[in-house]
Design a protein around this motif. Structure first.
Motif, PDB file in Angstrom:
ATOM      1  N   ARG A  84      -2.153  -9.201  -5.189  1.00 43.23           N
ATOM      2  CA  ARG A  84      -2.448  -8.886  -3.796  1.00 43.23           C
ATOM      3  C   ARG A  84      -2.970  -7.459  -3.675  1.00 43.23           C
ATOM      4  NH1 ARG A  84      -4.368 -11.023   0.725  1.00 43.23           N
ATOM      5  NH2 ARG A  84      -3.635  -9.902   2.548  1.00 43.23           N
ATOM      6  N   TRP A  85      -2.369  -6.523  -4.422  1.00 46.32           N
ATOM      7  CA  TRP A  85      -2.826  -5.130  -4.373  1.00 46.32           C
ATOM      8  C   TRP A  85      -4.288  -5.040  -4.819  1.00 46.32           C
ATOM      9  CZ3 TRP A  85      -4.372  -1.476  -8.088  1.00 46.32           C
ATOM     10  CH2 TRP A  85      -4.511  -0.178  -7.595  1.00 46.32           C
ATOM     11  N   HIS A  86      -4.620  -5.763  -5.886  1.00 43.32           N
ATOM     12  CA  HIS A  86      -6.010  -5.758  -6.354  1.00 43.32           C
ATOM     13  C   HIS A  86      -6.940  -6.347  -5.290  1.00 43.32           C
ATOM     14  CE1 HIS A  86      -5.733  -4.155 -10.383  1.00 43.32           C
ATOM     15  NE2 HIS A  86      -4.620  -4.834 -10.553  1.00 43.32           N
ATOM     16  N   ARG A  87      -6.527  -7.409  -4.622  1.00 42.38           N
ATOM     17  CA  ARG A  87      -7.357  -7.988  -3.561  1.00 42.38           C
ATOM     18  C   ARG A  87      -7.537  -7.010  -2.402  1.00 42.38           C
ATOM     19  NH1 ARG A  87      -6.251 -13.823  -1.625  1.00 42.38           N
ATOM     20  NH2 ARG A  87      -8.201 -13.317  -0.598  1.00 42.38           N
ATOM     21  N   LEU A  88      -6.475  -6.272  -2.065  1.00 41.65           N
ATOM     22  CA  LEU A  88      -6.584  -5.265  -0.997  1.00 41.65           C
ATOM     23  C   LEU A  88      -7.577  -4.174  -1.393  1.00 41.65           C
ATOM     24  CD1 LEU A  88      -2.827  -4.895  -0.017  1.00 41.65           C
ATOM     25  CD2 LEU A  88      -4.630  -6.010   1.321  1.00 41.65           C
ATOM     26  N   GLN A  89      -7.553  -3.785  -2.671  1.00 42.52           N
ATOM     27  CA  GLN A  89      -8.490  -2.756  -3.143  1.00 42.52           C
ATOM     28  C   GLN A  89      -9.927  -3.271  -3.056  1.00 42.52           C
ATOM     29  OE1 GLN A  89      -7.260   0.412  -3.849  1.00 42.52           O
ATOM     30  NE2 GLN A  89      -5.556  -0.730  -2.955  1.00 42.52           N
ATOM     31  N   MET A  90     -10.140  -4.522  -3.448  1.00 39.65           N
ATOM     32  CA  MET A  90     -11.490  -5.099  -3.391  1.00 39.65           C
ATOM     33  C   MET A  90     -11.952  -5.229  -1.938  1.00 39.65           C
ATOM     34  SD  MET A  90     -12.310  -5.218  -6.471  1.00 39.65           S
ATOM     35  CE  MET A  90     -13.902  -5.961  -6.243  1.00 39.65           C
TER      36      MET A  90
ATOM     37  N   LEU B  76       0.823  -1.214   0.000  1.00 42.07           N
ATOM     38  CA  LEU B  76       0.000   0.000   0.000  1.00 42.07           C
ATOM     39  C   LEU B  76       0.857   1.263   0.000  1.00 42.07           C
ATOM     40  CD1 LEU B  76      -2.776  -1.187   2.486  1.00 42.07           C
ATOM     41  CD2 LEU B  76      -2.987  -0.919   0.007  1.00 42.07           C
ATOM     42  N   SER B  77       1.897   1.291   0.819  1.00 37.79           N
ATOM     43  CA  SER B  77       2.739   2.493   0.871  1.00 37.79           C
ATOM     44  C   SER B  77       3.574   2.642  -0.396  1.00 37.79           C
ATOM     45  CB  SER B  77       3.638   2.482   2.114  1.00 37.79           C
ATOM     46  OG  SER B  77       4.548   1.405   2.054  1.00 37.79           O
TER      47      SER B  77
ATOM     48  N   ARG C   3       1.748   2.151  -9.707  1.00 32.85           N
ATOM     49  CA  ARG C   3       1.684   0.707  -9.939  1.00 32.85           C
ATOM     50  C   ARG C   3       2.903   0.219 -10.718  1.00 32.85           C
ATOM     51  NH1 ARG C   3      -4.489   0.554 -11.785  1.00 32.85           N
ATOM     52  NH2 ARG C   3      -3.739   2.391 -12.859  1.00 32.85           N
ATOM     53  N   ARG C   4       4.073   0.532 -10.191  1.00 38.19           N
ATOM     54  CA  ARG C   4       5.328   0.087 -10.812  1.00 38.19           C
ATOM     55  C   ARG C   4       5.792  -1.150 -10.059  1.00 38.19           C
ATOM     56  NH1 ARG C   4       9.340   4.790 -11.606  1.00 38.19           N
ATOM     57  NH2 ARG C   4      10.375   3.113 -12.751  1.00 38.19           N
ATOM     58  N   TRP C   5       5.232  -2.291 -10.462  1.00 39.36           N
ATOM     59  CA  TRP C   5       5.408  -3.533  -9.719  1.00 39.36           C
ATOM     60  C   TRP C   5       6.866  -3.947  -9.652  1.00 39.36           C
ATOM     61  CZ3 TRP C   5       1.222  -3.064  -7.412  1.00 39.36           C
ATOM     62  CH2 TRP C   5       0.024  -2.744  -8.065  1.00 39.36           C
TER      63      TRP C   5
ATOM     64  N   GLU D   8       6.309 -10.014  -9.198  1.00 39.49           N
ATOM     65  CA  GLU D   8       5.528  -8.834  -9.604  1.00 39.49           C
ATOM     66  C   GLU D   8       4.058  -9.212  -9.731  1.00 39.49           C
ATOM     67  OE1 GLU D   8       6.976  -6.750 -13.081  1.00 39.49           O
ATOM     68  OE2 GLU D   8       9.043  -7.233 -12.532  1.00 39.49           O
ATOM     69  N   HIS D   9       3.806 -10.363 -10.341  1.00 41.64           N
ATOM     70  CA  HIS D   9       2.434 -10.827 -10.562  1.00 41.64           C
ATOM     71  C   HIS D   9       1.700 -11.025  -9.226  1.00 41.64           C
ATOM     72  CE1 HIS D   9      -0.677 -12.744 -12.990  1.00 41.64           C
ATOM     73  NE2 HIS D   9      -0.743 -13.689 -12.078  1.00 41.64           N
ATOM     74  N   ALA D  10       2.378 -11.657  -8.273  1.00 41.45           N
ATOM     75  CA  ALA D  10       1.760 -11.906  -6.964  1.00 41.45           C
ATOM     76  C   ALA D  10       1.472 -10.585  -6.247  1.00 41.45           C
ATOM     77  CB  ALA D  10       2.674 -12.783  -6.107  1.00 41.45           C
ATOM     78  N   ILE D  11       2.403  -9.643  -6.338  1.00 44.28           N
ATOM     79  CA  ILE D  11       2.218  -8.340  -5.673  1.00 44.28           C
ATOM     80  C   ILE D  11       1.049  -7.597  -6.304  1.00 44.28           C
ATOM     81  CG2 ILE D  11       3.274  -6.079  -5.294  1.00 44.28           C
ATOM     82  CD1 ILE D  11       5.988  -7.630  -5.052  1.00 44.28           C
ATOM     83  N   ARG D  12       0.988  -7.601  -7.629  1.00 41.57           N
ATOM     84  CA  ARG D  12      -0.120  -6.926  -8.313  1.00 41.57           C
ATOM     85  C   ARG D  12      -1.461  -7.551  -7.921  1.00 41.57           C
ATOM     86  NH1 ARG D  12      -0.154  -8.254 -14.048  1.00 41.57           N
ATOM     87  NH2 ARG D  12      -1.612  -9.818 -13.320  1.00 41.57           N
TER      88      ARG D  12
END
Length: 173
Positions: A143-149, A115-116, A123-125, A137-141
């Motif tokens: 996870r970020w989408h799941r956090l947003q949802m 998040l930070s 969104r520079r993974w 990078e794929h896992a981080i992206r």
């Protein structure tokens, strides 16, 4: 007006099964033996995901219900200092699997780094991967989408739980 979140939330609530006392005990014992390895604990509870187990543990321990997404993830902090190895490509992920490394549940510490970092870099993974070398990078992206949802779901849930006198104003608007 029409509130699509209301239908989705009530359907999700309808599909949930109640937690049994033995499941709570399995979680407590699992945390004593394994720490916050939610995926390993969830494996002992058929039909329960690692996220469901982590959330149940937080509720059992009186984690704050308000406070937004950061509070929800802070209440379930794992071990942020576990050893890490460099792996930022799909080839790296394949090597991890071949070396017998198992998947690790996401920690609150990692969520805060994501998040930070997105707030700092966008969104520079590939840059964010440097801060989480064991994650691709794929896992981080993802996870970020799941956090947003999760944040969107939490905001929708809070709107649904608002006192009736507050809803009246929104209905008139």
């Amino acid at each position: 007006g029409h509130r699509p979140y209301a239908a989705a939330v009530s359907t999700a609530a309808h599909n949930r099964k109640e937690w049994a006392a033995f499941e709570d005990e399995v979680i407590r014992q699992g945390v004593r033996e394994l720490g916050t390895r939610w995926r390993a604990i969830a494996a002992k509870l058929p039909g329960r995901s690692d996220d469901a187990v982590r959330n149940r543990w937080a509720r059992l321990h009186g984690a704050p219900q308000g406070g937004g997404i950061a509070a929800a993830f802070l209440s379930t902090a794992g071990n942020p200092t576990r050893p890490r190895t460099k792996s930022s490509s799909s080839l790296g992920a394949q090597r991890k699997r071949e070396a017998g490394e198992t998947r690790q549940s996401w920690t609150a510490h990692e969520d805060l780094i994501i998040l930070s970092s997105v707030a700092e870099y966008g969104r520079r993974w590939n840059r964010i991967t440097q801060r989480l070398p064991r994650r691709t990078e794929h896992a981080i992206r993802n996870r970020w989408h799941r956090l947003q949802m999760a944040a969107m779901d939490e905001r929708a849930r809070q709107r649904l739980e608002a006192p009736a006198e507050l809803d009246v104003g929104s209905l008139l608007a």
